[in-house]
Scaffold this active site. Structure first.
Site, PDB file in Angstrom:
ATOM      1  CD1 TRP A   1      -2.740   1.570   0.548  1.00  0.00           C
ATOM      2  CD2 TRP A   1      -2.044   1.999   2.579  1.00  0.00           C
ATOM      3  NE1 TRP A   1      -3.391   2.678   0.934  1.00  0.00           N
ATOM      4  CE2 TRP A   1      -3.023   2.842   2.207  1.00  0.00           C
ATOM      5  CE3 TRP A   1      -1.695   1.854   3.986  1.00  0.00           C
ATOM      6  CZ2 TRP A   1      -3.631   3.686   3.318  1.00  0.00           C
ATOM      7  CZ3 TRP A   1      -2.236   2.557   4.777  1.00  0.00           C
ATOM      8  CH2 TRP A   1      -3.057   3.520   4.527  1.00  0.00           C
TER       9      TRP A   1
ATOM     10  CG  ASP B   1      -2.273  -2.778   7.080  1.00  0.00           C
ATOM     11  OD1 ASP B   1      -3.600  -3.081   7.395  1.00  0.00           O
ATOM     12  OD2 ASP B   1      -2.191  -1.960   6.433  1.00  0.00           O
TER      13      ASP B   1
ATOM     14  CE  LYS C   1     -10.354  -0.017   2.931  1.00  0.00           C
ATOM     15  NZ  LYS C   1      -9.837   0.875   2.050  1.00  0.00           N
TER      16      LYS C   1
HETATM   17  C1  LMR Z   1      -6.648   2.327  -0.652  1.00  0.00           C
HETATM   18  O1  LMR Z   1      -5.989   1.656  -0.511  1.00  0.00           O
HETATM   19  O2  LMR Z   1      -7.032   2.845  -1.590  1.00  0.00           O
HETATM   20  C2  LMR Z   1      -7.519   2.413   0.945  1.00  0.00           C
HETATM   21  O3  LMR Z   1      -6.636   1.910   1.754  1.00  0.00           O
HETATM   22  C3  LMR Z   1      -7.802   3.888   1.020  1.00  0.00           C
HETATM   23  C4  LMR Z   1      -6.470   4.756   1.467  1.00  0.00           C
HETATM   24  O4  LMR Z   1      -6.401   5.417   2.227  1.00  0.00           O
HETATM   25  O5  LMR Z   1      -5.575   4.707   0.521  1.00  0.00           O
END
Ligand code: LMR
Length: 394
Positions: free
Chosen positions: A127, A209, A244
């Site tokens: 992420w 996570d 989510k």
């Molecule tokens: C995402 O990866 O799109 C979500 O977890 C929202 C975010 O805050 O980035």
């Protein structure tokens, strides 16, 4: 003083939504930020949430501060849901946090402050906000490999080799419990066992996570990797979120759980987490946590939540198959069937940054620069134009 400042770049995920909102094209498609959309392209308030809010509206007696660690009923439910009885409650310190991101930042501050020699290792890719959160807290951040060279599946050997040789004892390894963001590629049970063995034998601290519980295969099934870790590792940090699976994105409802060897160490851990929270946001917001606790305190509302979660999960899986199927017609030379093995909201499409850019500038289709598609944003109505656009940029 401010005239010396230069502008920061837009956020690689949320910045795209801002660009999407500015785009005048009526046929624009937003598959960037990880937000669930139903068949009509709406992000609904779950029925169980509406019912809980109705009860809160009538019964809520005060808006006074919560404790630094949050709402006790909420924390008890997080403990039950995330750990599913795998370890005794006395070994877990749970603090309610503003979203999963808040939990990650509390974890980052905790590590930077109390275990400053620890490096944080995350998968490459991960992420986009992960490295930024840990770096912002002052931690050194390193990566371990995750995907094969075609970027279609896990390169488990490379991942395990790196975990065996890279981190030093006392370092922290960030893992995605399920529905890996951005790839949708998760380890198998057997692979989780091997990861747990390596982490335990090398003295590495897992930071898990857990933002998508229930979006992969089910609430319990998605907790399996964490359970396998807990069989081997007796100290674990878990950042979890109800953004989510309860659709409570803007209410910012998350938790950081610290698993310690025994109740005394858990109590010490809790005291430190509270100190860190107090100097950051003081104590968490009540409403989202109260909604979750109200639903999970009530058997009927919990049943309704399970149904609504299953509906979301099944719709995403349907759209994933529909996309793969439609791409067979639109781009017969390119096989997207690997997407069928991926889990959760996201899929790694394999599109390169130039193709992603063309999707946006020529077709008003917004996906993240890494090629991540938010499958939960595909609907029967946008499937056809989406596939045409993808085929056009390939
Ligand atoms: C995402 O990866 O799109 C979500 O977890 C929202 C975010 O805050 O980035």
């Amino acid at each position: 003083m401010f005239e010396t400042l230069t502008a920061a770049p837009p956020d690689s995920i949320l910045g795209l939504s801002e660009a999407f909102n500015r785009d005048p094209n009526p046929r624009k498609i937003n598959l960037s930020v990880g937000v669930y959309q139903d068949a009509e392209g709406r992000t609904p308030v779950l029925r169980c949430v509406k019912a809980a809010e109705q009860r809160l509206l009538e019964g809520e007696a005060t808006k006074t501060y919560l404790g630094i660690d949050g709402l006790p009923d909420y924390r008890r439910h997080v403990q039950k849901l995330v750990f599913e009885g795998a370890i005794g409650a006395e070994r877990v310190a749970v603090v309610q946090t503003p979203g999963g991101t808040g939990a990650l930042r509390v974890a980052a501050d905790f590590l930077a402050d109390l275990l400053p020699a620890a490096k944080l290792w995350h998968s490459n890719p991960t992420w986009a906000n992960h490295p930024a959160i840990f770096a912002a807290a002052g931690l050194d951040v390193e990566t371990y490999p995750y995907l094969n060279s075609q970027r279609t599946g896990l390169d488990f050997e490379a991942m395990l080799d790196a975990l065996q040789s890279g981190p030093r004892s006392g370092d922290v390894v960030l893992l995605h419990a399920c529905c890996h963001n951005p790839t949708g590629v998760d380890p198998s049970e057997e692979q989780w066992r091997q990861i747990a063995d390596v982490l335990a034998s090398r003295g590495l601290l897992p930071l898990v996570d857990f933002a998508y519980q229930g979006f992969g295969e089910g609430l319990s099934e998605d907790a399996r990797g964490l359970q396998l870790l807990l069989e081997k590792c007796d100290e674990v940090l878990v950042a979890s979120s109800f953004s989510k699976n309860f659709g409570l994105y803007s209410e910012r409802v998350g938790a950081l759980s610290l698993v310690a060897r025994d109740s005394d160490q858990a109590a010490v851990g809790m005291s430190q987490l509270k100190r860190i929270v107090r100097t950051n946001y003081s104590n968490p917001p009540r409403h989202g946590g109260a909604v979750v606790a109200t639903v999970l305190d009530d058997a009927e509302l919990t049943e309704l939540w399970h149904q609504e979660l299953a509906e979301m999960r099944e719709r995403i899986a349907d759209m994933r198959s529909a996309f793969v199927e439609a791409m067979r017609t639109h781009a017969p030379d390119r096989d997207f069937s690997f997407l069928l093995d991926q889990k959760g909201m996201f899929s790694f499409s394999g599109l390169n940054p130039m193709q992603v850019d063309r999707l946006k500038s020529e077709h008003s289709v917004y996906i993240v620069g890494s090629g991540r598609i938010n499958v939960a944003g595909i609907t029967r109505a946008n499937l056809q134009p989406l596939c045409e656009a993808v085929a056009a940029v390939l």
